[in-house]
Design a protein around this motif. Structure first.
Motif, mmCIF file in Angstrom:
data_model
loop_
_atom_site.group_PDB
_atom_site.id
_atom_site.type_symbol
_atom_site.label_atom_id
_atom_site.label_comp_id
_atom_site.label_asym_id
_atom_site.label_seq_id
_atom_site.Cartn_x
_atom_site.Cartn_y
_atom_site.Cartn_z
ATOM 1 N N LEU A 49 40.924 34.823 52.635
ATOM 2 C CA LEU A 49 39.931 34.109 51.832
ATOM 3 C C LEU A 49 39.526 32.807 52.493
ATOM 4 N N ARG A 50 40.455 32.153 53.156
ATOM 5 C CA ARG A 50 40.139 30.927 53.878
ATOM 6 C C ARG A 50 39.154 31.186 55.017
ATOM 7 N N ARG A 51 39.357 32.305 55.739
ATOM 8 C CA ARG A 51 38.504 32.627 56.894
ATOM 9 C C ARG A 51 37.126 33.109 56.482
ATOM 10 N N ASP A 52 37.087 34.116 55.595
ATOM 11 C CA ASP A 52 35.820 34.741 55.232
ATOM 12 C C ASP A 52 35.969 35.467 53.901
ATOM 13 N N PRO A 53 35.679 34.795 52.798
ATOM 14 C CA PRO A 53 35.919 35.390 51.474
ATOM 15 C C PRO A 53 35.003 36.557 51.136
ATOM 16 N N THR A 54 33.942 36.775 51.897
ATOM 17 C CA THR A 54 33.009 37.862 51.605
ATOM 18 C C THR A 54 33.027 38.944 52.683
ATOM 19 N N SER A 55 34.089 38.990 53.458
ATOM 20 C CA SER A 55 34.199 39.993 54.512
ATOM 21 C C SER A 55 34.242 41.397 53.918
ATOM 22 N N ARG A 56 33.569 42.302 54.561
ATOM 23 C CA ARG A 56 33.582 43.708 54.141
ATOM 24 C C ARG A 56 34.353 44.560 55.152
ATOM 25 N N SER A 57 35.191 43.903 55.949
ATOM 26 C CA SER A 57 35.920 44.597 57.014
ATOM 27 C C SER A 57 36.985 45.557 56.503
ATOM 28 N N ASP A 58 37.464 45.366 55.282
ATOM 29 C CA ASP A 58 38.489 46.243 54.708
ATOM 30 C C ASP A 58 38.099 46.579 53.269
ATOM 31 N N PRO A 59 37.139 47.496 53.089
ATOM 32 C CA PRO A 59 36.611 47.760 51.746
ATOM 33 C C PRO A 59 37.628 48.337 50.760
ATOM 34 N N ASP A 60 38.723 48.907 51.254
ATOM 35 C CA ASP A 60 39.750 49.404 50.337
ATOM 36 C C ASP A 60 40.544 48.262 49.714
ATOM 37 N N ARG A 61 40.621 47.135 50.417
ATOM 38 C CA ARG A 61 41.411 46.009 49.948
ATOM 39 C C ARG A 61 40.555 44.900 49.347
ATOM 40 N N ARG A 62 39.319 44.741 49.832
ATOM 41 C CA ARG A 62 38.477 43.651 49.329
ATOM 42 C C ARG A 62 37.027 44.098 49.222
ATOM 43 N N HIS A 63 36.420 43.741 48.078
ATOM 44 C CA HIS A 63 35.040 44.139 47.836
ATOM 45 C C HIS A 63 34.413 43.280 46.737
ATOM 46 N N ARG A 64 33.103 43.291 46.725
ATOM 47 C CA ARG A 64 32.354 42.600 45.684
ATOM 48 C C ARG A 64 32.406 43.448 44.434
ATOM 49 N N LEU A 65 32.606 42.805 43.297
ATOM 50 C CA LEU A 65 32.644 43.527 42.034
ATOM 51 C C LEU A 65 31.221 43.876 41.590
ATOM 52 N N ARG A 66 31.118 44.897 40.743
ATOM 53 C CA ARG A 66 29.809 45.383 40.298
ATOM 54 C C ARG A 66 29.701 45.321 38.781
ATOM 55 N N GLY A 67 28.519 45.630 38.315
ATOM 56 C CA GLY A 67 28.267 45.675 36.876
ATOM 57 C C GLY A 67 28.414 44.317 36.218
ATOM 58 N N ARG A 68 29.052 44.309 35.054
ATOM 59 C CA ARG A 68 29.178 43.041 34.314
ATOM 60 C C ARG A 68 30.123 42.058 35.001
ATOM 61 N N LEU A 69 30.927 42.530 35.956
ATOM 62 C CA LEU A 69 31.837 41.654 36.696
ATOM 63 C C LEU A 69 31.246 41.144 38.013
ATOM 64 N N GLN A 81 31.232 37.511 42.330
ATOM 65 C CA GLN A 81 32.664 37.678 42.102
ATOM 66 C C GLN A 81 33.191 38.824 42.974
ATOM 67 N N TRP A 82 34.295 38.543 43.648
ATOM 68 C CA TRP A 82 34.925 39.488 44.561
ATOM 69 C C TRP A 82 36.346 39.770 44.104
ATOM 70 N N GLU A 83 36.921 40.823 44.686
ATOM 71 C CA GLU A 83 38.301 41.184 44.394
ATOM 72 C C GLU A 83 39.038 41.441 45.702
ATOM 73 N N TYR A 84 40.271 40.943 45.763
ATOM 74 C CA TYR A 84 41.160 41.208 46.898
ATOM 75 C C TYR A 84 42.404 41.878 46.332
ATOM 76 N N GLU A 85 42.703 43.077 46.815
ATOM 77 C CA GLU A 85 43.888 43.801 46.357
ATOM 78 C C GLU A 85 45.090 43.351 47.170
ATOM 79 N N VAL A 86 45.983 42.628 46.526
ATOM 80 C CA VAL A 86 47.176 42.100 47.198
ATOM 81 C C VAL A 86 48.283 43.147 47.192
ATOM 82 N N THR A 87 48.494 43.772 46.036
ATOM 83 C CA THR A 87 49.464 44.866 45.892
ATOM 84 C C THR A 87 48.781 45.957 45.066
ATOM 85 N N ALA A 88 49.455 47.070 44.892
ATOM 86 C CA ALA A 88 48.874 48.166 44.110
ATOM 87 C C ALA A 88 48.472 47.713 42.707
ATOM 88 N N GLY A 89 49.218 46.801 42.120
ATOM 89 C CA GLY A 89 48.900 46.319 40.775
ATOM 90 C C GLY A 89 48.447 44.876 40.730
#
Length: 106
Positions: A49-69, A81-89
């Motif tokens: 997030l410090r380097r590039d919070p909107t990177s799309r280099s790993d879409p399984d782990r980080r992506h822009r949220l859609r719809g109402r989010l 608003q974006w999401e970064y998956e740190v762990t499975a939950g």
């Protein structure tokens, strides 16, 4: 949130890094819990997030949220608003303010 005695010290951004901040007390608490559960993955999230919070280099782990989010409001302004998956939950939702180069963890 003003730091107080006993709080962890976050390193300041340098060069082209983005500033990270907590948008809510709940976000600060959740970040601490996530760091205790998965410190290595949480650190990788912090660095990404410090380097590039909107990177799309790993879409399984980080992506822009859609719809109402897709947008989150902070200080009366809408931000993507974006999401970064740190762990499975464990996920970190964050708002990106490009004008201020600030990432707000929500």
């Amino acid at each position: 949130m003003t730091p107080k005695r006993g709080d962890d010290v976050a390193p300041p951004p340098v060069e082209n890094e983005w500033r990270l901040r907590f948008a809510t007390n709940e976000a600060a608490k959740g970040w601490g819990e996530l760091g205790a559960e998965a410190p290595g993955n949480t650190r990788r999230c912090f660095e990404a997030l410090r380097r590039d919070p909107t990177s799309r280099s790993d879409p399984d782990r980080r992506h822009r949220l859609r719809g109402r989010l897709a947008l989150g409001n902070l200080g009366g302004r809408d931000h993507p608003q974006w999401e970064y998956e740190v762990t499975a939950g464990g996920r970190v939702h964050h708002l990106v303010d490009e004008a201020r180069r600030t990432v707000s963890l929500v």
